[in-house]
Motif scaffolding. Sequence first.
Motif, short mmCIF file in Angstrom:
data_model
loop_
_atom_site.label_atom_id
_atom_site.label_comp_id
_atom_site.label_asym_id
_atom_site.label_seq_id
_atom_site.Cartn_x
_atom_site.Cartn_y
_atom_site.Cartn_z
N UNK A 123 0.83 -1.21 0.00
CA UNK A 123 0.00 0.00 0.00
C UNK A 123 0.86 1.26 0.00
N UNK A 124 2.05 1.15 0.62
CA UNK A 124 2.89 2.35 0.77
C UNK A 124 3.93 2.51 -0.34
N UNK A 269 -2.82 11.70 8.97
CA UNK A 269 -1.83 11.92 7.92
C UNK A 269 -2.04 10.93 6.78
N UNK A 270 -2.42 9.73 7.15
CA UNK A 270 -2.63 8.72 6.10
C UNK A 270 -3.88 9.02 5.29
N UNK A 273 -6.44 8.12 1.55
CA UNK A 273 -5.73 7.40 0.50
C UNK A 273 -5.19 6.05 0.96
N UNK A 274 -4.51 6.04 2.11
CA UNK A 274 -3.92 4.78 2.56
C UNK A 274 -5.01 3.83 3.09
N UNK A 277 -6.54 2.49 0.12
CA UNK A 277 -5.59 1.59 -0.54
C UNK A 277 -5.54 0.23 0.15
N UNK A 280 -8.67 -1.57 -0.64
CA UNK A 280 -8.59 -2.11 -2.01
C UNK A 280 -7.79 -3.41 -2.04
N UNK A 281 -6.65 -3.39 -1.39
CA UNK A 281 -5.77 -4.56 -1.45
C UNK A 281 -6.43 -5.76 -0.77
N UNK B 11 4.35 16.26 6.22
CA UNK B 11 3.86 14.89 6.12
C UNK B 11 3.06 14.73 4.83
N UNK B 13 1.81 11.19 2.77
CA UNK B 13 1.94 9.75 2.56
C UNK B 13 1.00 9.33 1.44
N UNK B 14 1.57 8.87 0.35
CA UNK B 14 0.75 8.52 -0.81
C UNK B 14 0.59 7.01 -0.92
N UNK B 15 -0.55 6.61 -1.40
CA UNK B 15 -0.76 5.18 -1.65
C UNK B 15 -0.03 4.81 -2.94
N UNK B 16 0.42 3.57 -2.99
CA UNK B 16 1.11 3.06 -4.16
C UNK B 16 0.15 2.97 -5.35
N UNK B 18 -0.29 0.32 -7.07
CA UNK B 18 -1.01 -0.94 -6.89
C UNK B 18 -2.24 -0.74 -6.02
N UNK B 19 -2.05 -0.05 -4.90
CA UNK B 19 -3.18 0.13 -3.98
C UNK B 19 -4.27 0.99 -4.61
N UNK B 20 -3.85 1.98 -5.38
CA UNK B 20 -4.87 2.85 -5.98
C UNK B 20 -5.61 2.17 -7.11
N UNK B 22 -6.10 -1.04 -7.60
CA UNK B 22 -6.79 -2.29 -7.30
C UNK B 22 -8.23 -1.94 -6.94
N UNK B 23 -9.15 -2.26 -7.83
CA UNK B 23 -10.53 -1.88 -7.56
C UNK B 23 -11.45 -3.05 -7.85
#
Lengths: 423, 423
Positions: A123-124, A269-270, A273-274, A277, A280-281, B11, B13-16, B18-20, B22-23
């Motif tokens: 995810x990160x 902070x996450x 999106x996270x 994510x 989703x995973x 700060x 933190x972005x999702x990868x 893959x995570x974005x 995957x739907x």
Amino acid sequence: MSRRTRSRQEWEVCASTLARKTTNLIRRIVENLQVEPNPNKELIALSIGDPTTFGNLNPPEQVLQAVRDSIELNTSRGYAPSKGHYEARVAVAKYSAHQGNVHPDDVILSSGCSHAIEMVITALADCGQNVLIPRPGFSIYQTLAEGMGIVIKHYNLLPDEQWKVDLDDLESQIDDDTVAIVVINPSNPCGSVYDKDHLNEILDIASRNRVPIIADEIYEHFIFSGNKFTAISSLSQDVPVLTCGGLTKRFLVPGWRMGWVIIHDRNNILGKEIRQGLSNLSMKILGPNTLIQRALPAILEYTPQSFFDDVLLFIEDQAKLAFEELRHAPGLRPIMPQGAMYMMIEIKLSNFPEFSNEFEFIECMVSEQSVFCLPGTCFDYPNFMRIVLTIPEDKMREACQRIVLFCKEHVVFSEKRKDIEED
Amino acid sequence: MSRRTRSRQEWEVCASTLARKTTNLIRRIVENLQVEPNPNKELIALSIGDPTTFGNLNPPEQVLQAVRDSIELNTSRGYAPSKGHYEARVAVAKYSAHQGNVHPDDVILSSGCSHAIEMVITALADCGQNVLIPRPGFSIYQTLAEGMGIVIKHYNLLPDEQWKVDLDDLESQIDDDTVAIVVINPSNPCGSVYDKDHLNEILDIASRNRVPIIADEIYEHFIFSGNKFTAISSLSQDVPVLTCGGLTKRFLVPGWRMGWVIIHDRNNILGKEIRQGLSNLSMKILGPNTLIQRALPAILEYTPQSFFDDVLLFIEDQAKLAFEELRHAPGLRPIMPQGAMYMMIEIKLSNFPEFSNEFEFIECMVSEQSVFCLPGTCFDYPNFMRIVLTIPEDKMREACQRIVLFCKEHVVFSEKRKDIEED
Ligand SMILES: Cc1ncc(COP(=O)(O)O)c(C=O)c1O
Ligand SMILES: Cc1ncc(COP(=O)(O)O)c(C=O)c1O
């Protein structure tokens, strides 16, 4: 009646990069060892991280009863939401209250802690980004990351300071592509347990560099007397912490594949999106087994403290036993653990001139004494070996005595070596 | 005492990717629908693919007993080899003998069929390569592939020929980056079952284009009278077939997450590389729940044929009932399935001028009749809807009658429409 044919005329099916690059360091090393035990001595494997292998450690009756009850529920067979049944997530949130303020929405169930780690890492991190893991450290991180092109970088632990983090080294490893610092506490393979002050030092580094923490706390509560477990998430002011845990070790059911991710993110902070994510995973394999999900509330609520105490007492006794025995093994330096279920032992190779590395030492010990320990290289840490503390006491004693004997037979002290060299 | 600080000062933190990416198509579509049922009519959800939801279909006693017995085994708690316990793989090999000559080494256990599909796709395809899936087809393929950068291409099925594959279209979709053709037989959502001749036609295309087949046979043996199930692997001369299956549907235990991959590779085209690749990938989450693994031999051996027959008879009766009722729904064209547990129904939108697509039709049907069907767009097939055949008979009858009523109230026949248009 082919409308078009591919340029490829021969059958040729290649594995993907992911499939080729997904490897298990421990397995790769062990498979390449010459481990032919002495036929006159029963093999004692001090290498196996599965605490149920030896039959002496079993889950408590309450855990088995919870699953027996779950079988009879007609709600334990259908699909669960991919993050897990709500009741199960409520139970994990409650069980994990010591980690900070945990809400059921912060919990995602997974197929074992490995799957939890896989979800948080993927995810990160994108391909080319990196995750920092401790050295020595458990190798599942490589298995899960490297096939994806995610880079694993190491920060050092300090064997002479009870495996504390080398803070300078940790900070020097952080770069613009670092997406997370993994903290394994208590540690596999070291058995170290960090106190509040040290955890705060780690958090400071994460905070000023703006790097989230992945807390691998699968050994939470496996803490020997005189030490105290603190969840790093409970100390964090701003650093987001993704904690990975599960039933695996504490409840002695590794095969049941029940783990979880807990999202700690006080300052949001996450963000979406996270969380999105991770959600989703989780849809990829639709969550862990629902029989266990339905049993989870009872497992977490009704397992008596005495069960945990007994298991822990046993492991600590084994640690003391092994430490006492191995302190007298010439050329070895066992490092007394503070928790978990392992002990690291330094092999002073300068005292064993016939072996050029720990592999040769370990191979020879198997062939002569039928005792097998895991090479430190499995944890990116040569010149050490790891033993497990979960085997029955008589076997542990026997194994340690054989190790001592082996060392006595092979050790060469400096004077002696000098003699040899002067020959 | 930072030795270096990252350029990032805030700060973030972005999702990868893959995570974005995957739907879940079905979930995305359903979440965006306005589905407010009529408060005066009980909602009947003909959308839910979980056959255990309605309580009328339950696993047989033998399956539950097998798991009860498994709980008492002290070998059902430890880690299994990541491909699965040998005894469980032996049982799957035996159970799958109709697929061809299956050896336990050809079997890899997985956490549900979804996980089996994930392993085979990611073992074969690198980012940028493609996999061909049927249209209409089940959307898990997108969920598993697209986040990885693996391209999903579609080949058409022919609704007027009982959803056979449009062979010309299939062959025209194959290009140099195509790593596999997915054949879902029996089909979700179509309920089609392919005969030997048709499977051989598909194999011919795969053979001359040198493309392996992924056979999704999670609905194997769900075959209505007058049809016959043939595993495509049993017909293949040269084409490697990776068959994905599991307990999920046939044993009515989707939540237990027990699936498998079976490798069929008569001419040893996949060689070591793909076998090793699949084995590598299985190490990521260390296999499915061991309670079920240990129960698997008894589940597969002792479930009586009468259980399967009864479930199948029920589903076929439901198919007939729904087909008979809906044939009389003006403006709809139900297509009688030959197996599985679904039926596709064409919505002739030209007869429903007030709705500009199937979503509006479905939304309005929920708000007036409290019957919810899944839009064909969930399977990349607009102007259709899918119903499940697993709900209790009285609900099915009631739902169909409401659908007929809805159509009668909204249909506009050409003359009528002509009138309107001429107004
Ligand atoms: C530090 C650490 N993390 C994670 C895991 C994986 O746990 P699980 O078996 O629940 O996947 C282990 C297993 O040994 C471990 O030692
Ligand atoms: C065609 C098809 N393949 C695979 C699956 C996934 O099965 P499982 O629940 O075992 O992951 C489904 C589930 O509905 C399906 O319809």
